[in-house]
Structures are given as C-alpha cells and as structure tokens.
Design a protein around this motif. Structure first.
Motif, PDB file in Angstrom:
ATOM      1  N   ALA A  83     -86.476  40.429  -8.863  1.00 58.85           N
ATOM      2  CA  ALA A  83     -86.850  40.284  -7.581  1.00 58.85           C
ATOM      3  C   ALA A  83     -88.596  39.681  -7.835  1.00 58.85           C
ATOM      4  O   ALA A  83     -88.633  38.581  -7.156  1.00 58.85           O
ATOM      5  N   ASN A  84     -89.244  40.396  -8.610  1.00 62.40           N
ATOM      6  CA  ASN A  84     -90.642  40.024  -8.858  1.00 62.40           C
ATOM      7  C   ASN A  84     -90.700  38.567  -9.639  1.00 62.40           C
ATOM      8  O   ASN A  84     -91.543  37.816  -8.834  1.00 62.40           O
ATOM      9  N   GLU A  85     -89.850  38.418 -10.617  1.00 64.41           N
ATOM     10  CA  GLU A  85     -89.899  37.214 -11.305  1.00 64.41           C
ATOM     11  C   GLU A  85     -89.487  36.206 -10.329  1.00 64.41           C
ATOM     12  O   GLU A  85     -89.990  34.789 -10.489  1.00 64.41           O
ATOM     13  N   LEU A  86     -88.531  36.041  -9.603  1.00 66.85           N
ATOM     14  CA  LEU A  86     -87.914  35.125  -8.607  1.00 66.85           C
ATOM     15  C   LEU A  86     -88.796  34.765  -7.556  1.00 66.85           C
ATOM     16  O   LEU A  86     -88.804  33.613  -7.077  1.00 66.85           O
ATOM     17  N   VAL A  87     -89.506  35.879  -6.908  1.00 68.20           N
ATOM     18  CA  VAL A  87     -90.491  35.654  -5.921  1.00 68.20           C
ATOM     19  C   VAL A  87     -91.603  34.633  -6.494  1.00 68.20           C
ATOM     20  O   VAL A  87     -91.871  33.688  -5.949  1.00 68.20           O
ATOM     21  N   ASP A 102     -81.317  31.716  -4.274  1.00 68.06           N
ATOM     22  CA  ASP A 102     -81.161  31.540  -6.031  1.00 68.06           C
ATOM     23  C   ASP A 102     -79.956  32.210  -6.381  1.00 68.06           C
ATOM     24  O   ASP A 102     -79.635  33.180  -6.184  1.00 68.06           O
ATOM     25  N   PRO A 103     -79.116  31.413  -7.234  1.00 75.20           N
ATOM     26  CA  PRO A 103     -78.070  32.110  -7.698  1.00 75.20           C
ATOM     27  C   PRO A 103     -78.402  33.352  -8.582  1.00 75.20           C
ATOM     28  O   PRO A 103     -77.791  34.278  -8.827  1.00 75.20           O
ATOM     29  N   GLY A 104     -79.715  33.446  -9.054  1.00 78.55           N
ATOM     30  CA  GLY A 104     -80.134  34.688  -9.796  1.00 78.55           C
ATOM     31  C   GLY A 104     -80.553  35.647  -8.975  1.00 78.55           C
ATOM     32  O   GLY A 104     -80.670  36.949  -9.470  1.00 78.55           O
ATOM     33  N   TYR A 105     -80.833  35.593  -7.849  1.00 76.97           N
ATOM     34  CA  TYR A 105     -81.118  36.545  -6.836  1.00 76.97           C
ATOM     35  C   TYR A 105     -79.922  37.114  -6.074  1.00 76.97           C
ATOM     36  O   TYR A 105     -79.954  38.145  -5.718  1.00 76.97           O
TER      37      TYR A 105
END
Length: 100
Positions: A24-28, A72-75
């Motif tokens: 979550a930190n990285e995607l934010v 985001d598909p990663g999130y």
C-alpha cells in the motif's frame, strides 16, 4: 485539483495487515499520493456513532490518481483483504470550499 482520501478502518481480523502495509505504501507513492495521517490517535469532538480504530488521510494530486490507485491491479487483492478483514469506510473529498 487536490483530493483527499479519508478512511475509517476497524480491523475485524488482523491477518491481512502485515501483507498490506508495504505494498500500500509503495502504490500510494506510485500514484502520487502522500499519507498525511495514519493513526489510532484520534478523538470524536462532535456527534455520535461507532468509533473507528484507525483514521487515515491520504492527499492525492487529482481524483484520477486516487481512482487509479484504488483500481491498480497490484492493489486490488490488498483492498479486498482489507475490506474482508475490517469495517472500512473510504471517502474521497475534493479540496474545495463549496460554501465560500
């Protein structure tokens, strides 16, 4: 235009939390967001209702950035784990004053 995500999160199961924080930190950050607050330290000054365990405020550069993060598909699997393992309320607020 700046937008803010304001979340109220009360975990009902904490199993998802360790696997949630770092992605979550990285995607934010990848979507231009910045955490302004992510804390258990809060108090109700007015009104009544259920108190959330956590209050989170994220600043976004735009509405589309916030929406891109959420989709985001990663999130998505982390969002699903959070919503399955907590009572979550997420508000997206435009940084404007409609009453000015």
């Amino acid at each position: 235009m700046t937008y803010y995500s304001v979340l109220e999160v009360t975990p009902t199961n904490e199993d998802w939390i360790p696997d949630y924080i770092e992605p979550a930190n990285e995607l934010v950050a990848r979507h231009g967001g910045q955490y302004l607050a992510r804390t258990e330290s809060h108090e109700r000054l007015e009104g009544s209702g259920e108190d959330a365990a956590l209050r989170i405020i994220i600043e976004w550069p735009s509405k589309s950035a916030a929406q891109a993060f959420m989709n985001d598909p990663g999130y998505v699997p982390h969002r699903e784990a959070r919503t399955a393992g907590s009572i979550s309320h997420h508000f997206l607020i435009e940084a404007k004053d409609d009453l000015a």
